[in-house]
Scaffold this active site. Structure first.
Site, mmCIF file in Angstrom:
data_model
loop_
_atom_site.group_PDB
_atom_site.id
_atom_site.type_symbol
_atom_site.label_atom_id
_atom_site.label_comp_id
_atom_site.label_asym_id
_atom_site.label_seq_id
_atom_site.Cartn_x
_atom_site.Cartn_y
_atom_site.Cartn_z
ATOM 1 N N ARG A 10 41.329 37.562 38.644
ATOM 2 C CA ARG A 10 41.786 36.459 39.501
ATOM 3 C C ARG A 10 41.050 36.542 40.833
ATOM 4 N NH1 ARG A 10 45.702 34.536 36.831
ATOM 5 N NH2 ARG A 10 46.010 32.937 38.395
ATOM 6 N N GLU B 16 36.003 45.517 55.633
ATOM 7 C CA GLU B 16 35.806 44.255 56.345
ATOM 8 C C GLU B 16 34.340 44.071 56.713
ATOM 9 O OE1 GLU B 16 38.926 45.744 57.513
ATOM 10 O OE2 GLU B 16 40.150 44.065 58.258
ATOM 11 N N ASP C 170 34.296 21.750 43.534
ATOM 12 C CA ASP C 170 35.212 22.828 43.169
ATOM 13 C C ASP C 170 35.185 22.900 41.643
ATOM 14 O OD1 ASP C 170 37.339 24.378 42.398
ATOM 15 O OD2 ASP C 170 38.751 23.539 43.838
ATOM 16 N N LYS D 146 39.151 31.589 35.127
ATOM 17 C CA LYS D 146 39.482 30.560 34.119
ATOM 18 C C LYS D 146 38.437 30.656 33.004
ATOM 19 C CE LYS D 146 42.092 27.812 37.385
ATOM 20 N NZ LYS D 146 41.782 27.928 38.824
ATOM 21 N N THR E 289 37.065 29.424 41.085
ATOM 22 C CA THR E 289 37.820 30.630 40.772
ATOM 23 C C THR E 289 36.960 31.435 39.803
ATOM 24 O OG1 THR E 289 38.903 29.545 38.919
ATOM 25 C CG2 THR E 289 40.099 29.559 41.016
ATOM 26 N N TYR F 174 38.949 49.995 52.405
ATOM 27 C CA TYR F 174 38.813 48.858 53.324
ATOM 28 C C TYR F 174 37.335 48.622 53.593
ATOM 29 C CZ TYR F 174 43.027 46.782 55.250
ATOM 30 O OH TYR F 174 44.141 46.022 55.421
HETATM 31 N N1 DSN Z 1 46.883 26.804 39.146
HETATM 32 C C1 DSN Z 1 45.548 26.373 38.838
HETATM 33 C C2 DSN Z 1 45.496 25.590 37.596
HETATM 34 O O1 DSN Z 1 46.352 25.808 36.761
HETATM 35 O O2 DSN Z 1 44.620 24.760 37.423
HETATM 36 C C3 DSN Z 1 44.946 25.646 39.937
HETATM 37 O O3 DSN Z 1 45.229 26.284 41.124
#
Ligand code: DSN
Length: 424
Positions: A228, A49, A193, A222, A219, A47
């Site tokens: 993730r 925080e 974003d 990707k 994110t 932990y």
């Molecule tokens: N689920 C993601 C995507 O496939 O683009 C976005 O949150």
């Protein structure tokens, strides 16, 4: 201790699915063994925080160094002046930003989900559309692309406090400088974003929002090819037109607002094992090898889009400049849902997706979205993309013939069985 065969057998089953199939979901990728090892490490026991050097628990000396290294690497990667690497996902990153800079009821202007945006950009079923007053821009019917002059008109009419640029299913680069002009003209904050193209942006293969947008979220799993998770970044020229809550030009105060909006605002303890895995992935992304990877992702997407168009498929916006594309299947007489379901039988994974001006519901949809980040990690090249499109076409036109689908599935499995998940 006895092995939990129930779960581990299922994990093995999933590993085999990933290994033998064609992964075309634009938001997925395959991580390196080092990223995986960090994500599955003893750090999950801790932990922590707070932030490095300012924690609410003892024993954080080591995780402090890990989190600080991850912060330093992501700042270097994007040329950012500040970063928070704790958001558990892109949605959490966006929630923290909105909590930090908005009050309930404030107007936001985002990219319409059905035109390529994201749930967290103001959708009525998401907190962003429930807590704030959402307004939207979309793409033009004729071009399938954003019209910046039109966004300017909407911004002037709606007077948003926050404008969101960035998308989940948009295959063109974004003009962040133009978005900043629009934001400045209505005294709005601008958030990008970049969840989808962040790996390509990091290697300067697409426009970088950092010099233009007040806040950037992403994110990490990707095109960035990490575990993730999510991140929030700010550039050096942060300048905030919002008045009292966050005085103009004060990066330090704004970072405190955003740090506080992540924890304790929207999250509890950070996932230090995932933060370590992000750090490993950012280290990989800083290498020259990752630029070669990103260039191949774009070349593959372009080859794939051309191949689809040669088979008579309509690609929204007429092609792609990044890793993904949206295929409007209306001219082929098949819905996105049907296409997704039939392709998965041949071990080809795509997701159904709304297309702009769709007349079908989000559960059915008129399109599919595909991307090349994952297949590129497995080592596939342009010629393979052409072959894959021929297989997809074969399945879709012979969708009532079981034997044709089985034959494609065999070809898919034999193409993929020799390739490790992570070739790069
Ligand atoms: N689920 C993601 C995507 O496939 O683009 C976005 O949150």
């Amino acid at each position: 201790m006895t092995t939990d065969n129930t779960i581990f057998d299922l994990i093995e089953k999933e590993r085999n699915r990933q290994l033998h199939g064609l992964e075309l979901i634009a938001s997925e990728n395959f991580v390196s063994s080092q990223v995986m090892a960090a994500a599955g490490s003893v750090l999950t026991n801790k932990y922590a925080e707070g932030l490095p050097g300012k924690r609410y628990y003892g024993g954080c000396e080591v995780v402090d160094q890990i989190e600080q290294t991850t912060i330093d690497r992501v700042k270097e990667l994007f040329g950012a002046a500040w970063a928070n690497v704790q958001p558990h996902s892109g949605a959490q990153a966006n929630a923290a930003v909105m909590l930090g800079v908005l009050n309930p009821g404030d107007t936001i202007l985002g990219f319409d989900l059905s035109h390529g945006g994201h749930l967290t950009h103001g959708s009525s079923v998401n907190y962003s559309g429930k807590l704030y007053r959402p307004t939207f821009y979309g793409v033009e019917r004729e071009t399938g692309q954003i019209n910046y002059d039109h966004i300017q008109i909407i911004a002037q009419k709606e007077k948003p406090k926050l404008i969101i640029c960035g998308a989940s299913a948009y295959s063109r680069d974004i003009d962040f400088a133009r978005f900043r002009q629009i934001a400045d003209s209505v005294n709005a904050l601008l958030m990008a974003d970049i969840s989808h193209p962040s790996g390509l942006i990091a290697k300067e293969l697409l426009n970088n929002p950092i010099p233009h947008c007040h806040i950037v979220t992403s994110t990490t799993h990707k095109t960035l090819r990490g575990p993730r998770g999510g991140i929030i970044l700010m550039g050096k020229d942060f300048e905030n037109p919002m008045g009292q809550k966050t005085p103009k030009g004060d990066l330090k105060m704004m970072s405190a607002v955003l740090d506080g909006a992540v924890f304790p605002g929207t999250q509890g303890g950070p996932l230090e094992h995932i933060i370590a895995a992000k750090g490993v992935a950012f280290g990989e992304a800083l290498s020259n090898n990752f630029k070669t990877y990103g260039m191949q992702v774009i070349k593959n997407a372009s080859a794939m889009a051309n191949a689809f168009m040669n088979y008579g498929y309509h690609i929204v916006s007429g092609g792609t400049s990044n890793h993904c594309m949206l295929i409007d299947l209306r001219s082929k007489g098949i819905s996105g849902k049907e296409a997704e379901n039939i392709l998965v039988k041949a071990d080809i994974t795509v997701n159904k997706n709304m297309v702009p001006f769709d007349d079908k519901s989000p559960f059915t949809t008129s399109g599919i979205r595909v991307g090349t980040a994952a297949l590129t990690t497995r080592g596939l090249k342009e010629k393979d993309m052409e072959h894959i499109v021929s297989l997809i076409n074969e399945v879709l036109i012979n969708r009532t013939q079981e034997s044709a689908i089985i034959s494609v599935k065999k070809q898919v499995n034999s193409m993929m069985e020799e390739l490790p998940l992570f070739t790069w």
